[in-house]
Design an enzyme around this catalytic site. Structure first.
Site, short mmCIF file in Angstrom:
data_model
loop_
_atom_site.label_atom_id
_atom_site.label_comp_id
_atom_site.label_asym_id
_atom_site.label_seq_id
_atom_site.Cartn_x
_atom_site.Cartn_y
_atom_site.Cartn_z
N HIS A 114 -22.39 42.63 -42.11
CA HIS A 114 -21.98 41.60 -41.15
C HIS A 114 -21.87 42.05 -39.70
O HIS A 114 -21.78 41.22 -38.80
CB HIS A 114 -20.63 41.02 -41.59
N THR A 171 -19.05 34.08 -32.78
CA THR A 171 -18.37 32.97 -33.45
C THR A 171 -17.08 32.65 -32.69
O THR A 171 -16.59 33.45 -31.91
CB THR A 171 -17.99 33.33 -34.90
N TYR A 220 -8.42 29.80 -41.00
CA TYR A 220 -9.57 30.20 -40.18
C TYR A 220 -10.79 29.44 -40.67
O TYR A 220 -11.11 29.44 -41.86
CB TYR A 220 -9.78 31.70 -40.34
N SER A 260 -14.84 29.38 -39.53
CA SER A 260 -15.82 30.00 -38.64
C SER A 260 -16.72 28.94 -38.01
O SER A 260 -17.17 28.01 -38.67
CB SER A 260 -16.68 30.98 -39.44
#
Length: 655
Positions: A366, A494, A481, A483
């Protein structure tokens, strides 16, 4: 993970799959130059300090009791009149000195590479692909070869700048057209993005695409580094823990013929050697500092060439032995997300995984990107392999080369320290995955079509379900959260969308009330308010007007300039806001069977979700015994049943 929709992309059409010339070498031949919009992409804005503080307090309001909120507000007010303006000025100054990028790019990238946590579960997400509708094309060898051919065609189109530019079409019927491509391609690059805006089309940043192929995250103590090379001609293929280097491009850089690649992958699948006793891939599941020290020792004892072969591979291909049960997909999703670690190399930019029954997926590292490039690649190879594949069941394997010249076992010199390191890595990994629970929830009572008919945002409905489920389970609200991509800006990464709002809190409390419960009509009005607020927050986040990344940038600025940490960041409420118990991300793609990732905190939930034409679904991960995932999923189903009841028994808002 990416939260952005996309219209169908313009693809260079072939009447039938051909294996000669450019029609075989390239997947696309774009009319608009691939990077045509890049120079005119707007820069990620730094929000006004006042707006960020206002948005931050609004997000804290549903999470805090009155006394705690007053303290947080006092800290924010003090920040606004003391250190805040100075940090804002310093952040803007640095931003103005780096106009080629965004203010968040470098510190965000640095944050990923400095984290010492193991990659699987903590960082690497999974995208699982739908099967081919034709059973014979799901044969492991056939599907593998088709996916590799299409992957290489995508890669060559990317490197030759022949890919269609990434564009989000707000109204595809009006902008995803020949006229749009003709007009924008004629415009100078420095204004082309603004011309696209006139069509309500939004070009997206493509800078992350360079990290897709020939890239590996290499562990080093304190901070990892990304290694990239464009001259490779081979794949890293792993089967039964054994690692192979397989040539897939010829010496001129052209893609080998389908029957040739078919023969090379068949050679590996026919290799009947038992699983290796020392699967080196397990080392990539370790703490990054631990792995860095072992890797350094690996290179010291004569494995530099083998490691270089692994690092320089175009990507990793994992040939697995499992099969999926469509009614119970969780075991396969678990295996693709983290598995036992013996048949993976989690450091590669991405791994294409193909199981014995042809089930396929992508597990990707990632740090180098946020999923924009991965999702595009994922969708393109799925579309081509299911519509115009290059290998059919009648194609016979044929290779003019000797197998040992083009399919080479990567052999490592191991000593007791390495063998002990593999055993320790296996024990650590097993202890983590044994504690990780995963549950899947599919609900057909709400879908995209119902939401459209009811004139309510599908994503707001999904997120409202998560809030209501957690409230049913625990009787409280926590940091959440979601994204959201900021790829509409140059080097955007992001932004966080905060779905727990005062509106969602009021709805959840109202619908769970035992006495004086509001009517369905009143609940529907509250639900519409939730949707409106959610839509505005999503728009703000996508346009770089969230508060999370801005506060992160201000905090980083204080650290870089040796400025004492401002009170706003020392406030327990700030730590709680960034301790995301509900971490959520959605993908929308016809190629996607399921997506998943791990919880970001020990007592949290990781929720990969999507809503389609016929159903909505979620893959939920959690650690036992810190959270009860099965109970949460039961509460989630109950939440959507409650929401569906309100939708069915109330009228949508008038236009």
């Amino acid at each position: 993970m990416l939260r952005i929709s996309r219209s169908p992309l313009f693809i260079f059409q072939r009447g039938k799959a051909t294996t000669t010339g450019d029609d075989y070498q390239y997947m696309q031949k774009t009319r608009i130059p691939m990077l045509h919009f890049q120079p005119s992409l707007p820069r990620l804005p730094i929000p006004a300090l006042e707006k960020t503080c206002e948005r931050y307090l609004a997000a804290q309001r549903p999470l805090l009791i009155d006394e705690a909120f007053r303290k947080t507000k006092d800290n924010v007010d003090r920040f606004m009149t003391t250190t805040g303006p100075k940090l804002q000025e310093l952040l803007k100054k640095k931003d103005s000195q780096n106009k080629h990028t965004s203010y968040i790019s470098e510190p965000w990238f640095d944050m990923y590479l400095r984290d010492r946590s193991p990659l699987p579960i903590n960082y690497n997400p999974l995208l699982m692909m739908n099967p081919d509708s034709r059973p014979e094309y799901n044969d492991q060898l056939i599907r593998t070869t088709n996916l590799v051919v299409s992957s290489l065609r995508f890669m060559k189109s990317l490197r030759a700048h022949l890919l269609e530019p990434e564009v989000f079409h707000l109204n595809p019927a009006k902008s995803d057209t020949h006229m749009f491509r003709t007009i924008t391609s004629m415009m100078p690059s420095f204004v082309s993005t603004y011309v696209a805006y006139a069509f309500k089309a939004f070009p997206l940043d493509m800078s992350q695409y360079q990290g897709l192929f020939g890239s590996t995250r290499i562990p080093e103590t304190g901070k990892d580094r990304i290694y990239r090379i464009e001259k490779s001609r081979h794949l890293l293929v792993i089967r039964n823990g054994h690692m192979y280097s397989v040539d897939v491009l010829d010496e001129a850089g052209n893609i080998e013929q389908p029957e040739t690649l078919l023969a090379r992958f068949k050679h590996i699948l026919d290799d009947n050697r038992p699983p290796t006793d020392n699967p080196l891939g397990l080392l990539t599941t370790e703490n990054r500092d631990t792995w860095a020290k072992i890797r350094y020792h690996l290179s010291e004892i004569g494995n530099e060439k083998a490691l270089r072969t692994v690092d320089s591979a175009l990507f990793c291909l994992c040939l697995d032995n499992g099969t999926i049960d469509p009614e119970h997909p969780i075991p396969m999703i678990r295996d693709f997300l983290f598995g036992d670690g013996t048949n993976r190399w989690f450091d590669k930019s991405f791994s294409l995984i193909v199981s014995k029954d042809g089930t396929a997926g992508i597990n990707f590292e990632h740090s180098w990107g946020d999923g924009v490039a991965v999702l595009r690649y994922f969708q393109e190879i799925y579309k081509e392999t299911t519509k115009v594949p290059f290998v059919d069941p009648n194609l016979q394997p044929k290779d003019a080369n000797r197998c040992e010249d083009v399919v080479r076992l990567i052999e490592f010199n191991l000593d007791d320290r390495i063998r002990d390191g593999i055993i320790m890595a296996q024990n650590h990994h097993n202890s983590v995955i044994d504690a990780l629970d995963m549950n899947y929830m599919k609900y057909e009572g709400i879908n995209k079509n119902i939401c459209k008919k009811q004139r309510i945002s599908p994503d707001s409905v999904m997120q409202l379900g998560f809030q209501l489920a957690f409230y049913k389970q625990h009787g409280k609200f926590v940091a959440t959260y979601e994204s959201c991509s900021t790829a509409a800006f140059r080097h955007g990464r992001t932004e966080t969308m905060r779905p727990c709002t005062t509106a969602t809190k009021e709805f959840c409390e109202a619908i769970e009330r035992k006495q004086n419960k509001p009517s369905n009509s009143e609940l529907r009005t509250m639900m519409d308010t939730c949707s409106t607020v959610h839509g505005q927050l999503t728009k703000d986040a996508a346009m770089g007007q969230g508060f999370d990344r801005h506060l992160f940038g201000l905090r980083h600025t204080a650290q870089m300039n040796d400025i004492p940490m401002p009170c706003i960041f020392e406030d327990p409420a700030y730590a709680a806001m960034n301790y995301n118990i509900l971490s959520t991300s959605t993908l929308s793609s016809p190629a996607l069977l399921a997506g998943g990732f791990g919880p970001v905190v020990r007592d949290g939930y990781g929720i990969g979700y999507n809503i389609q034409d016929g159903f909505l679904g979620s893959v939920v991960t959690n650690y036992k015994p810190d959270r009860n995932g099965r109970e949460f999923v039961d509460c989630l189903r109950s939440a959507y049943e409650d929401i569906a009841n309100v939708l069915e028994n109330s009228k949508p808002p008038s236009k």
